[in-house]
Design a protein around this motif. Structure first.
Motif, PDB file in Angstrom:
ATOM      1  N   UNK A 186       0.935   5.647   1.434  1.00  0.00           N
ATOM      2  CA  UNK A 186      -0.319   5.249   0.681  1.00  0.00           C
ATOM      3  C   UNK A 186      -0.820   5.761   0.325  1.00  0.00           C
ATOM      4  N   UNK A 187      -0.096   6.885   0.241  1.00  0.00           N
ATOM      5  CA  UNK A 187      -0.775   7.845  -0.445  1.00  0.00           C
ATOM      6  C   UNK A 187      -2.308   7.970  -0.179  1.00  0.00           C
ATOM      7  N   UNK A 188      -3.172   7.991   0.639  1.00  0.00           N
ATOM      8  CA  UNK A 188      -3.858   8.281   1.466  1.00  0.00           C
ATOM      9  C   UNK A 188      -3.555  10.246   2.440  1.00  0.00           C
ATOM     10  N   UNK A 189      -4.995  10.137   3.398  1.00  0.00           N
ATOM     11  CA  UNK A 189      -4.961  11.556   4.073  1.00  0.00           C
ATOM     12  C   UNK A 189      -5.088  10.660   5.512  1.00  0.00           C
ATOM     13  N   UNK A 190      -3.887  11.955   6.390  1.00  0.00           N
ATOM     14  CA  UNK A 190      -4.210  11.196   8.136  1.00  0.00           C
ATOM     15  C   UNK A 190      -5.447  10.485   8.817  1.00  0.00           C
ATOM     16  N   UNK A 191      -6.351  11.124   8.238  1.00  0.00           N
ATOM     17  CA  UNK A 191      -7.685  10.977   8.750  1.00  0.00           C
ATOM     18  C   UNK A 191      -8.196   9.885   8.124  1.00  0.00           C
ATOM     19  N   UNK A 192      -7.729   8.679   7.458  1.00  0.00           N
ATOM     20  CA  UNK A 192      -8.076   7.529   7.132  1.00  0.00           C
ATOM     21  C   UNK A 192      -7.248   6.698   8.307  1.00  0.00           C
ATOM     22  N   UNK A 249       1.343 -11.727   0.485  1.00  0.00           N
ATOM     23  CA  UNK A 249      -0.503 -10.721  -0.227  1.00  0.00           C
ATOM     24  C   UNK A 249       0.401 -10.007  -1.037  1.00  0.00           C
ATOM     25  N   UNK A 250      -0.782  -9.141  -1.424  1.00  0.00           N
ATOM     26  CA  UNK A 250      -0.911  -8.066  -1.667  1.00  0.00           C
ATOM     27  C   UNK A 250      -1.517  -6.500  -0.960  1.00  0.00           C
ATOM     28  N   UNK A 251      -1.605  -6.320  -0.292  1.00  0.00           N
ATOM     29  CA  UNK A 251      -2.365  -5.217   0.511  1.00  0.00           C
ATOM     30  C   UNK A 251      -3.411  -4.393  -0.212  1.00  0.00           C
ATOM     31  N   UNK A 252      -4.516  -4.271   0.184  1.00  0.00           N
ATOM     32  CA  UNK A 252      -5.667  -3.243  -0.363  1.00  0.00           C
ATOM     33  C   UNK A 252      -5.796  -2.408   0.518  1.00  0.00           C
ATOM     34  N   UNK A 253      -5.004  -1.622   1.082  1.00  0.00           N
ATOM     35  CA  UNK A 253      -4.792   0.262   1.575  1.00  0.00           C
ATOM     36  C   UNK A 253      -5.355   0.798   0.415  1.00  0.00           C
ATOM     37  N   UNK A 254      -3.964   0.529  -0.372  1.00  0.00           N
ATOM     38  CA  UNK A 254      -4.540   1.896  -1.425  1.00  0.00           C
ATOM     39  C   UNK A 254      -5.967   1.213  -2.393  1.00  0.00           C
ATOM     40  N   UNK A 255      -6.620   0.757  -2.023  1.00  0.00           N
ATOM     41  CA  UNK A 255      -7.612   0.686  -2.406  1.00  0.00           C
ATOM     42  C   UNK A 255      -9.170   1.731  -1.546  1.00  0.00           C
ATOM     43  N   UNK A 256      -8.434   1.857  -0.534  1.00  0.00           N
ATOM     44  CA  UNK A 256      -9.020   2.652   0.755  1.00  0.00           C
ATOM     45  C   UNK A 256     -10.303   3.873  -0.232  1.00  0.00           C
ATOM     46  N   UNK A 257      -9.202   5.030  -1.172  1.00  0.00           N
ATOM     47  CA  UNK A 257     -10.733   5.796  -1.158  1.00  0.00           C
ATOM     48  C   UNK A 257     -11.010   5.572  -2.962  1.00  0.00           C
ATOM     49  N   UNK A 258     -11.144   3.918  -3.154  1.00  0.00           N
ATOM     50  CA  UNK A 258     -12.277   4.025  -4.199  1.00  0.00           C
ATOM     51  C   UNK A 258     -13.225   2.981  -3.545  1.00  0.00           C
TER      52      UNK A 258
END
Length: 359
Positions: A71-77, A190-199
């Motif tokens: 998901x192109x996030x940090x492990x701490x997310x 459906x479409x996940x919102x995980x990619x929006x976590x950083x926003x």
């Protein structure tokens, strides 16, 4: 013995979550993956079974690394827990103080309301639209300065309906409340919102391995959010909420995307088979795009309870709509299963309809 007064309050207001009281041969109640789990699960258990004398990895190193890359996030997310329901309870214990409000659609997964009430929170329900979609205007109007959390399922349970990500993100972007989006059934639509976590710092997304991945018995899921929020949830948990094998099998199923795609297509075909079959028999079907849907059983039958009692006599079960807030006794919830079971279910419905005609 004194019982938590908030537990007593919940006991007056509704049910927690549907759990069948016995096993039925034709079971269209629980929205599990009809194809079961990936073959990689068996391979993983066979490989790892000699290591269960070791404690699990409390840092979830492999799982966090895989998901952070995915998901192109940090492990701490990422934080892990015992499925979506266990994580919901963890989150409520961290965020809800006595008098805080949680706003949620009336017709949805009720565990969030249960966990909130136990923590002393007040649950504010938003009415649904006539087509059973979430009324985002009404939801937004219910939010006030005391609202700590807004809870949304997408796809929603029990309707299986999918909401537009734009509508959900509009809520996230226009409130300071924490918006929790439970994506327990996202593998089916459906479409996940995980990619929006950083926003958005006020967005938490929940995921589980119980539905699409087919390992409900392993009791593992995860939530994704801002690092500071995840830190406090992590501080609350016991040191080893998930077993050694649940961690290993979760990693295995994440790596088998072919099984998820096969499962998604299978459920889609069986959902349409059941929906078409029930409509041909005169039922009103709320057509969903996920792994469960609602069926109006009146006036074909006196009530949902009447139909459920009759189904039980044929060793068959579904979810009675009265187990969900706001549905009453007009609807049942169905989760597609293997094709043979779905055929058996329609055959039983035919027998019951014929009995009605003869009586």
């Amino acid at each position: 013995m004194k019982i938590n007064k908030y537990l007593l309050k919940f006991d007056q207001e509704g049910t927690r979550v549907y759990i069948p009281n016995k096993k039925y041969s034709v079971d269209l109640s629980l929205s599990e993956n009809p194809l079961g789990f990936s073959q990689k699960v068996i391979e993983t258990i066979d490989k790892e079974k000699f290591h269960i004398n070791h404690y699990p990895d409390s840092n979830y190193t492999e799982l966090k690394a895989f998901l952070a890359k995915k998901f192109n996030l940090n492990k701490d997310n990422f934080i892990f827990g015992t499925g979506s329901d266990g994580l919901i309870e963890d989150i409520m214990r961290v965020l809800i103080n006595i008098g805080d409000k949680i706003v949620m659609p009336e017709l949805t997964f009720l565990n969030a309301s249960f966990a909130s009430i136990i923590s002393g929170g007040e649950v504010i329900f938003s009415k649904m639209k006539e087509d059973f979609h979430i009324d985002f205007l009404d939801l937004k109007e219910k939010i006030d300065p005391k609202t700590k959390i807004v809870f949304i399922c997408n796809p929603n349970n029990p309707t299986g309906l999918i909401e537009l990500r734009e509508d959900i993100l509009n809520i996230v972007s226009t409130t300071e409340s924490i918006v929790i989006v439970d994506e327990a059934n996202i593998e089916f639509g459906g479409e996940t919102l995980i990619s929006d976590i950083n926003n958005y710092k006020n967005l938490i997304v929940l995921r589980t391995f119980s539905k699409g991945y087919g390992i409900a018995g392993m009791r593992i899921g995860y939530c994704v959010g801002a690092k500071n929020l995840m830190y406090y949830i992590w501080r609350l948990r016991p040191p080893f909420p998930n077993t050694y094998l649940s961690q290993k099998t979760a990693l295995a199923v994440l790596q088998d995307e072919e099984h998820i795609e096969k499962s998604r297509n299978y459920v889609k075909n069986e959902r349409e088979f059941l929906q078409n079959g029930l409509e041909k028999r005169g039922f009103r079907v709320i057509r969903s795009e996920a792994n469960c849907f609602l069926v109006k059983v009146t006036p074909n039958f006196k009530s949902s309870s009447t139909l459920c009692d009759l189904l039980h006599k044929y060793d068959c079960t579904v979810v009675n709509g009265k187990d969900f807030k706001g549905l009453g006794e007009d609807y049942i919830r169905i989760a597609p299963q293997l094709h043979e079971r779905n055929i058996e279910f329609l055959d039983i419905i035919d027998k019951l309809l014929n009995l009605n005609l003869e009586s």
